[in-house]
Design a protein around this motif. Sequence first.
Motif, PDB file in Angstrom:
ATOM      1  N   ARG A   8       0.850  -1.187   0.000  1.00  0.00           N
ATOM      2  CA  ARG A   8       0.000   0.000   0.000  1.00  0.00           C
ATOM      3  C   ARG A   8       0.887   1.237   0.000  1.00  0.00           C
ATOM      4  O   ARG A   8       1.679   1.431   0.920  1.00  0.00           O
ATOM      5  CB  ARG A   8      -0.900   0.015   1.234  1.00  0.00           C
ATOM      6  N   THR A  29      -2.878  -7.601  -2.764  1.00  0.00           N
ATOM      7  CA  THR A  29      -3.421  -6.373  -3.352  1.00  0.00           C
ATOM      8  C   THR A  29      -2.385  -5.258  -3.364  1.00  0.00           C
ATOM      9  O   THR A  29      -1.701  -5.021  -2.370  1.00  0.00           O
ATOM     10  CB  THR A  29      -4.661  -5.923  -2.564  1.00  0.00           C
ATOM     11  N   THR A  31      -2.269  -1.327  -3.478  1.00  0.00           N
ATOM     12  CA  THR A  31      -3.221  -0.258  -3.171  1.00  0.00           C
ATOM     13  C   THR A  31      -2.571   1.105  -3.267  1.00  0.00           C
ATOM     14  O   THR A  31      -1.475   1.307  -2.742  1.00  0.00           O
ATOM     15  CB  THR A  31      -3.792  -0.437  -1.750  1.00  0.00           C
ATOM     16  N   ASP A  50      -5.113  -8.157  -6.954  1.00  0.00           N
ATOM     17  CA  ASP A  50      -5.901  -7.013  -7.422  1.00  0.00           C
ATOM     18  C   ASP A  50      -5.125  -5.712  -7.278  1.00  0.00           C
ATOM     19  O   ASP A  50      -4.156  -5.618  -6.513  1.00  0.00           O
ATOM     20  CB  ASP A  50      -7.196  -6.910  -6.610  1.00  0.00           C
ATOM     21  N   ASP A  52      -6.049  -1.763  -6.320  1.00  0.00           N
ATOM     22  CA  ASP A  52      -7.103  -0.914  -5.766  1.00  0.00           C
ATOM     23  C   ASP A  52      -6.660   0.540  -5.816  1.00  0.00           C
ATOM     24  O   ASP A  52      -5.759   0.955  -5.095  1.00  0.00           O
ATOM     25  CB  ASP A  52      -7.396  -1.327  -4.327  1.00  0.00           C
ATOM     26  N   THR A  54      -9.034   3.035  -5.544  1.00  0.00           N
ATOM     27  CA  THR A  54     -10.226   3.769  -5.108  1.00  0.00           C
ATOM     28  C   THR A  54      -9.971   4.719  -3.948  1.00  0.00           C
ATOM     29  O   THR A  54     -10.778   5.592  -3.684  1.00  0.00           O
ATOM     30  CB  THR A  54     -11.354   2.799  -4.703  1.00  0.00           C
ATOM     31  N   GLN A  75      -8.268 -11.396 -11.560  1.00  0.00           N
ATOM     32  CA  GLN A  75      -7.767 -10.144 -11.012  1.00  0.00           C
ATOM     33  C   GLN A  75      -8.720  -9.016 -11.355  1.00  0.00           C
ATOM     34  O   GLN A  75      -9.460  -9.090 -12.343  1.00  0.00           O
ATOM     35  CB  GLN A  75      -6.384  -9.811 -11.578  1.00  0.00           C
ATOM     36  N   SER A  78      -9.514  -1.838  -9.779  1.00  0.00           N
ATOM     37  CA  SER A  78     -10.605  -0.970  -9.344  1.00  0.00           C
ATOM     38  C   SER A  78     -10.097   0.464  -9.355  1.00  0.00           C
ATOM     39  O   SER A  78      -9.298   0.853  -8.495  1.00  0.00           O
ATOM     40  CB  SER A  78     -11.065  -1.349  -7.937  1.00  0.00           C
ATOM     41  N   THR A 104     -12.961  -1.719 -13.293  1.00  0.00           N
ATOM     42  CA  THR A 104     -14.077  -0.922 -12.795  1.00  0.00           C
ATOM     43  C   THR A 104     -13.646   0.529 -12.616  1.00  0.00           C
ATOM     44  O   THR A 104     -12.479   0.814 -12.368  1.00  0.00           O
ATOM     45  CB  THR A 104     -14.602  -1.447 -11.438  1.00  0.00           C
ATOM     46  N   ASN A 105     -14.597   1.429 -12.744  1.00  0.00           N
ATOM     47  CA  ASN A 105     -14.395   2.865 -12.552  1.00  0.00           C
ATOM     48  C   ASN A 105     -13.395   3.430 -13.559  1.00  0.00           C
ATOM     49  O   ASN A 105     -13.298   2.963 -14.673  1.00  0.00           O
ATOM     50  CB  ASN A 105     -14.023   3.180 -11.115  1.00  0.00           C
TER      51      ASN A 105
END
Length: 185
Positions: A8, A29, A31, A50, A52, A54, A75, A78, A104-105
């Motif tokens: 992250r 993930t 991030t 994944d 992320d 967001t 996978q 986002s 997504t997004n």
Amino acid sequence: THTLEGLRFNPTVNDQTWTVPTTLTINGTLTYGGSKAIVLNTGVIDAKGDIDLTVNNVTTGDGTATINVNGTAAQAISGATTFGRARLPKLTINKAVSGNLTLTNNIVITGDYTFTALAGTLTATGSTLGFVASNTITQNAAATYNAVTFNNTATQTHVIAGSNNFVVGGTFTISGTGSTILNSG
């Protein structure tokens, strides 16, 4: 080469620049967090899980590193709910072995974008793939994107190359205050 279970980036006081080692493998993930810009330079991040985007809500950030989406399981990337936030440097999709990919997004890329292989299915419903700086888009495998936006604040050239067509199934948008030049490679 280093391997982590998750990573992250979370700058909260100042914009942050990180130098990525030759290869950094993230099994969990990846991030983008925090409230400041994230700049990733040099090296490759092999994202096996994944991504992320967001949480980070900053309209700057980029770098020269490559994020390589190459896990064998399903996978998801986002993106941010607002276009232009949580910008990725270079992005490569190379899921040649197995696994689906869901977008997504708003997924915004400041560097080159390469779609090499996808053994599974691409689900892009409701997503926008965005480009905000001069780059090369290389499409070497079949994929249909929901929406694509070129948003430039200065004159930018985008070269679309590869052995497959770059297919947009939804909205294709050119916006911003700068000129957008699209060339074939």
